[in-house]
Design an enzyme around this catalytic site. Structure first.
Site, PDB file in Angstrom:
ATOM      1  N   SER A 220       0.709  -1.405  -0.126  1.00  0.00           N
ATOM      2  CA  SER A 220       0.060  -0.153   0.056  1.00  0.00           C
ATOM      3  C   SER A 220       0.791   1.273  -0.088  1.00  0.00           C
ATOM      4  CB  SER A 220      -1.012  -0.066   0.957  1.00  0.00           C
ATOM      5  OG  SER A 220      -1.609  -1.100   1.348  1.00  0.00           O
TER       6      SER A 220
HETATM    7  C1  SAM Z   1      -2.663  -4.455  -0.621  1.00  0.00           C
HETATM    8  S1  SAM Z   1      -2.121  -6.138  -0.342  1.00  0.00           S
HETATM    9  C2  SAM Z   1      -1.558  -6.107   1.464  1.00  0.00           C
HETATM   10  C3  SAM Z   1      -0.337  -4.912   1.517  1.00  0.00           C
HETATM   11  C4  SAM Z   1       0.416  -5.408   2.965  1.00  0.00           C
HETATM   12  N1  SAM Z   1      -0.392  -5.068   3.981  1.00  0.00           N
HETATM   13  C5  SAM Z   1       1.594  -4.847   2.856  1.00  0.00           C
HETATM   14  O1  SAM Z   1       2.033  -4.235   3.979  1.00  0.00           O
HETATM   15  O2  SAM Z   1       2.525  -5.035   1.986  1.00  0.00           O
HETATM   16  C6  SAM Z   1      -3.356  -7.245   0.347  1.00  0.00           C
HETATM   17  C7  SAM Z   1      -2.968  -8.686   0.762  1.00  0.00           C
HETATM   18  O3  SAM Z   1      -4.216  -9.129   1.095  1.00  0.00           O
HETATM   19  C8  SAM Z   1      -3.943 -10.578   0.671  1.00  0.00           C
HETATM   20  N2  SAM Z   1      -5.271 -11.211   0.765  1.00  0.00           N
HETATM   21  C9  SAM Z   1      -6.381 -11.062  -0.252  1.00  0.00           C
HETATM   22  N3  SAM Z   1      -7.431 -12.127   0.289  1.00  0.00           N
HETATM   23  C10 SAM Z   1      -7.090 -12.477   1.492  1.00  0.00           C
HETATM   24  C11 SAM Z   1      -7.829 -13.278   2.424  1.00  0.00           C
HETATM   25  N4  SAM Z   1      -8.932 -14.073   2.297  1.00  0.00           N
HETATM   26  N5  SAM Z   1      -6.890 -13.855   3.465  1.00  0.00           N
HETATM   27  C12 SAM Z   1      -5.642 -13.286   3.658  1.00  0.00           C
HETATM   28  N6  SAM Z   1      -4.783 -12.397   2.868  1.00  0.00           N
HETATM   29  C13 SAM Z   1      -5.635 -12.225   1.711  1.00  0.00           C
HETATM   30  C14 SAM Z   1      -3.427 -10.498  -0.849  1.00  0.00           C
HETATM   31  O4  SAM Z   1      -3.004 -11.619  -1.217  1.00  0.00           O
HETATM   32  C15 SAM Z   1      -2.516  -9.499  -0.591  1.00  0.00           C
HETATM   33  O5  SAM Z   1      -1.250  -9.945  -0.490  1.00  0.00           O
END
Ligand code: SAM
Length: 218
Positions: free
Chosen positions: A67
């Site tokens: 993000s």
């Molecule tokens: C915007 S990115 C995260 C950014 C992260 N917090 C960082 O600091 O880099 C969103 C993340 O949520 C994960 N995600 C999506 N659906 C999910 C789920 N049901 N359970 C866990 N993770 C999930 C994606 O694979 C992705 O890696």
């Protein structure tokens, strides 16, 4: 291996915090210190390192993103974290947000659904000395029941509704911040009291969708 920092990145990080965080009215000194300490460039693929301190999200592979720094700051600030808070993050991604939470003195539990991303995040967190962060590869829609309840929950992927298991795993008096995607995406702050949930719209945002069960709903 010991990690030694290049001063070029320290300077870029200082500028990022000043121009993207403090200038936008986020003044929490613990958060500012955390953002000055965590080497964000280490959480992005090598080809994007030079852009790691820019005012934007960046690709981290598997169609996912780290993000924008301001969004990380905003979501963290709104949670009003206290040292020792037990915090659940859904969507480990690069691991950057988890490192910020840890630097703020929280006990961090983070869940990622894409296995290679979760493994990579764990590796970099360990390399940087954040080995006390608890990482799990799983569908975060279900939270992390064994360690519940949590004082705060931060969700970094957008489900179509607020997942019930996450509400259940939040303490009474706890706060949760998450993007929710209906017709458009909105960052929502959810405050749980003994009697009710208070939901406040914070800002329109653009996160990747929550995958897994969240696509189907309940
Ligand atoms: C915007 S990115 C995260 C950014 C992260 N917090 C960082 O600091 O880099 C969103 C993340 O949520 C994960 N995600 C999506 N659906 C999910 C789920 N049901 N359970 C866990 N993770 C999930 C994606 O694979 C992705 O890696």
């Amino acid at each position: 291996m010991r990690y030694i920092e290049n001063t070029q990145f320290i300077n870029k990080r200082g500028y990022m915090v000043q121009s993207q965080v403090i200038a936008r009215d986020i003044k929490n000194p613990d958060l500012i210190d955390a953002m000055l300490r965590v080497p964000r460039h280490m959480f992005v693929p090598e080809k994007y390192m030079e852009y790691a301190y820019n005012d934007r999200p960046l690709p981290i592979g598997y169609d996912q993103t780290i993000s924008q720094p301001y969004i990380v700051a905003l979501m963290t600030d709104i949670l009003n974290l206290k040292k020792g808070d037990k915090v659940l993050e859904i969507g480990t991604g690069s691991g950057y947000q988890a490192a910020i939470l840890y630097e703020m003195g929280c006990n961090v539990y983070t869940v990622e659904i894409i296995e290679p991303l979760g493994m990579k995040a764990r590796k970099i967190l360990e390399l940087l000395g954040y080995d006390k962060i608890n990482c799990k590869i799983s569908n975060g829609y279900q939270g992390w029941k064994e360690y519940a309840p949590f004082d705060k929950i931060i969700v970094t992927a957008a489900p179509p509704i607020i997942p019930k298991p996450l509400i259940d795993q939040l303490v009474s008096g706890g706060k949760m911040i998450m993007p929710v995607e209906n017709e458009h995406q909105e960052l929502k702050l959810i405050m749980k009291t003994k009697e009710e949930l208070i939901i406040k719209n914070i800002a329109p945002v653009m996160f990747v969708p929550m995958t897994g069960e969240a696509q189907i709903g309940e």
